[in-house]
Scaffold this motif. Structure first.
Motif, mmCIF file in Angstrom:
data_model
loop_
_atom_site.group_PDB
_atom_site.id
_atom_site.type_symbol
_atom_site.label_atom_id
_atom_site.label_comp_id
_atom_site.label_asym_id
_atom_site.label_seq_id
_atom_site.Cartn_x
_atom_site.Cartn_y
_atom_site.Cartn_z
ATOM 1 N N PHE A 35 25.469 -2.595 -3.890
ATOM 2 C CA PHE A 35 24.500 -2.869 -3.577
ATOM 3 C C PHE A 35 23.112 -3.966 -4.445
ATOM 4 C CE2 PHE A 35 19.847 -2.480 -1.427
ATOM 5 C CZ PHE A 35 20.480 -2.483 -0.473
ATOM 6 N N GLY A 36 23.325 -3.771 -5.505
ATOM 7 C CA GLY A 36 22.506 -4.029 -7.105
ATOM 8 C C GLY A 36 21.697 -3.216 -8.159
ATOM 9 N N PHE A 37 21.656 -1.577 -7.488
ATOM 10 C CA PHE A 37 20.872 -1.096 -8.592
ATOM 11 C C PHE A 37 21.823 -0.810 -10.074
ATOM 12 C CE2 PHE A 37 19.126 0.314 -4.930
ATOM 13 C CZ PHE A 37 18.229 0.485 -4.904
ATOM 14 N N ASN A 38 20.771 -0.392 -10.977
ATOM 15 C CA ASN A 38 21.780 -0.067 -12.318
ATOM 16 C C ASN A 38 21.153 0.659 -12.413
ATOM 17 O OD1 ASN A 38 22.862 -2.264 -13.488
ATOM 18 N ND2 ASN A 38 20.946 -4.002 -13.842
ATOM 19 N N LYS A 46 22.425 14.428 -10.855
ATOM 20 C CA LYS A 46 21.576 13.544 -9.620
ATOM 21 C C LYS A 46 22.033 12.231 -10.794
ATOM 22 C CE LYS A 46 17.317 15.701 -9.566
ATOM 23 N NZ LYS A 46 15.372 15.797 -9.668
ATOM 24 N N ILE A 47 21.251 10.761 -10.069
ATOM 25 C CA ILE A 47 21.207 9.494 -10.832
ATOM 26 C C ILE A 47 19.722 9.142 -10.704
ATOM 27 C CG2 ILE A 47 22.979 7.445 -11.242
ATOM 28 C CD1 ILE A 47 25.096 9.113 -10.477
ATOM 29 N N TYR A 48 19.612 7.825 -11.840
ATOM 30 C CA TYR A 48 18.378 7.893 -10.946
ATOM 31 C C TYR A 48 19.258 6.262 -11.489
ATOM 32 C CZ TYR A 48 15.202 11.478 -11.802
ATOM 33 O OH TYR A 48 14.516 13.623 -11.983
ATOM 34 N N TYR A 49 18.430 5.296 -10.989
ATOM 35 C CA TYR A 49 18.111 3.914 -10.620
ATOM 36 C C TYR A 49 17.254 2.872 -10.577
ATOM 37 C CZ TYR A 49 23.100 5.187 -8.977
ATOM 38 O OH TYR A 49 24.311 6.578 -8.319
ATOM 39 N N ARG A 50 17.126 1.966 -11.116
ATOM 40 C CA ARG A 50 15.929 1.058 -11.201
ATOM 41 C C ARG A 50 17.054 -0.791 -11.041
ATOM 42 N NH1 ARG A 50 14.756 -1.443 -17.207
ATOM 43 N NH2 ARG A 50 13.815 -3.191 -15.573
ATOM 44 N N GLY A 51 16.022 -1.566 -10.311
ATOM 45 C CA GLY A 51 15.759 -2.661 -10.528
ATOM 46 C C GLY A 51 15.567 -3.463 -11.890
ATOM 47 N N TYR A 52 15.143 -4.530 -11.668
ATOM 48 C CA TYR A 52 15.121 -5.138 -13.048
ATOM 49 C C TYR A 52 13.571 -6.089 -13.217
ATOM 50 C CZ TYR A 52 14.556 -9.609 -9.820
ATOM 51 O OH TYR A 52 14.679 -10.776 -8.557
ATOM 52 N N GLY A 53 12.800 -5.082 -12.184
ATOM 53 C CA GLY A 53 11.614 -4.675 -12.168
ATOM 54 C C GLY A 53 11.080 -3.786 -13.324
ATOM 55 N N PHE A 57 12.151 3.777 -12.163
ATOM 56 C CA PHE A 57 13.360 4.091 -11.510
ATOM 57 C C PHE A 57 12.512 3.384 -10.109
ATOM 58 C CE2 PHE A 57 11.211 8.106 -11.039
ATOM 59 C CZ PHE A 57 11.559 8.796 -9.626
ATOM 60 N N THR A 58 13.875 3.430 -9.212
ATOM 61 C CA THR A 58 13.332 2.143 -7.996
ATOM 62 C C THR A 58 14.064 3.629 -6.827
ATOM 63 O OG1 THR A 58 13.364 0.557 -8.435
ATOM 64 C CG2 THR A 58 13.640 0.814 -6.252
ATOM 65 N N TYR A 59 14.906 4.393 -7.234
ATOM 66 C CA TYR A 59 15.855 4.996 -6.259
ATOM 67 C C TYR A 59 16.724 6.577 -6.902
ATOM 68 C CZ TYR A 59 19.280 5.761 -2.477
ATOM 69 O OH TYR A 59 20.292 6.229 -1.587
#
Ligand SMILES: [Fe+2]
Length: 273
Positions: A35-38, A46-53, A57-59
């Motif tokens: 979907f586009g998360f890192n 538990k996993i934290y993901y971020r966008g490029y902003g 973390f975002t999700y």
């Protein structure tokens, strides 16, 4: 002036991240990356993901017994807003340290009617924006903006996520939700939808930041018989990137819900998976 008009509101600055519990964390992990998360921090459950902003973390995806929504978080203006939240919001937690990428302080409360969690954060360490996607010049039939022989080459892959855009809920008492969120916070309706009887049933809320430009909505809800999260939306760079991501998800066999299209009210392009 009525007392409520002078009552201080908890000032929200921006929407920051969402929490979801997944019965199958491995499968969710695979989807979120397509979907586009890192992933930015991986723990056992538990996993934290971020966008490029700039959000650390975002999700946040947590392994659990069932798929569930764990609430969205908004950044508040100051530590005073967190203090105010602990005093004003029924059942709010005390201020606690956020044990997540970026750190910071947090207050969590639960919706009085439907019980879903809602988080307020302050003092997270931002990360550096990591995007080198070009801002394209678009040609039209009679207006040519792109320089002669300037090419546009794209790579197949997920659409990198910039940030969390908004989230939406089905609530069981629209009026109570509307009164609660617009009286305690700087949420203001961009749109209100009413039914045949003239009764309000749906709203799209933005953050009142005065002269500052904000998104058309960051939170919406509508009334229905059973509470559920409708969706969370994430912003991507432009339409080309969005279309590439759409194709990527399609090729991987994921289920398209609705899209690609453009919403009437907020005018934004949508693509639901
Ligand atoms: Fe949406």
């Amino acid at each position: 002036m009525s007392p409520s008009a002078t009552k201080p509101k908890i000032n929200l600055k921006r929407i920051a991240h969402v929490y979801y519990t997944h019965a199958n964390l491995n499968k969710a992990h695979e989807f979120l990356q397509d979907f586009g998360f890192n992933p930015v921090k991986q723990l056992e459950d538990k996993i934290y993901y971020r966008g490029y902003g700039t959000e650390p973390f975002t999700y946040c995806a947590t392994k659990g017994s069932e798929d569930a929504f764990g609430g969205a978080a908004f950044v508040v203006d100051s530590i005073d807003d967190l203090e105010l939240a602990t005093q004003e919001l029924p059942g709010a937690s005390q201020i606690y340290d956020l044990d997540a990428p970026g750190g910071g302080k947090c207050v969590t409360f639960h919706d009085q009617v439907d019980g879903f969690p809602f988080h307020l954060v302050y003092g997270q360490e931002p990360v550096e924006m990591s995007n080198n996607l070009p801002e394209l010049d678009y040609n039209y039939p009679t207006t040519k903006n792109r320089a002669v022989n300037k090419t546009q080459r794209f790579k197949k892959g997920p659409s990198p996520i910039h940030k969390l855009g908004h989230f939406g809920l089905c609530v069981t008492d629209y009026k109570r939700a509307f009164d609660f969120y617009t009286s305690h916070f700087n949420f203001k309706p961009s749109e209100i939808v009413y039914d045949d009887r003239g009764v309000d049933i749906t709203t799209f809320l933005h953050l009142d930041r005065g002269e500052e430009m904000v998104d058309h909505h960051c939170f919406f809800f509508f009334e229905g018989p059973k509470f559920h999260v409708h969706h969370s939306s994430f912003e991507v760079h432009d339409f080309d990137i969005q279309a590439l991501g759409h194709q990527w998800l399609k090729d991987k066999g994921y289920k398209l819900v609705w899209g690609v299209g453009r919403h009437v009210m907020g005018s934004q392009i949508f693509d639901y998976w």
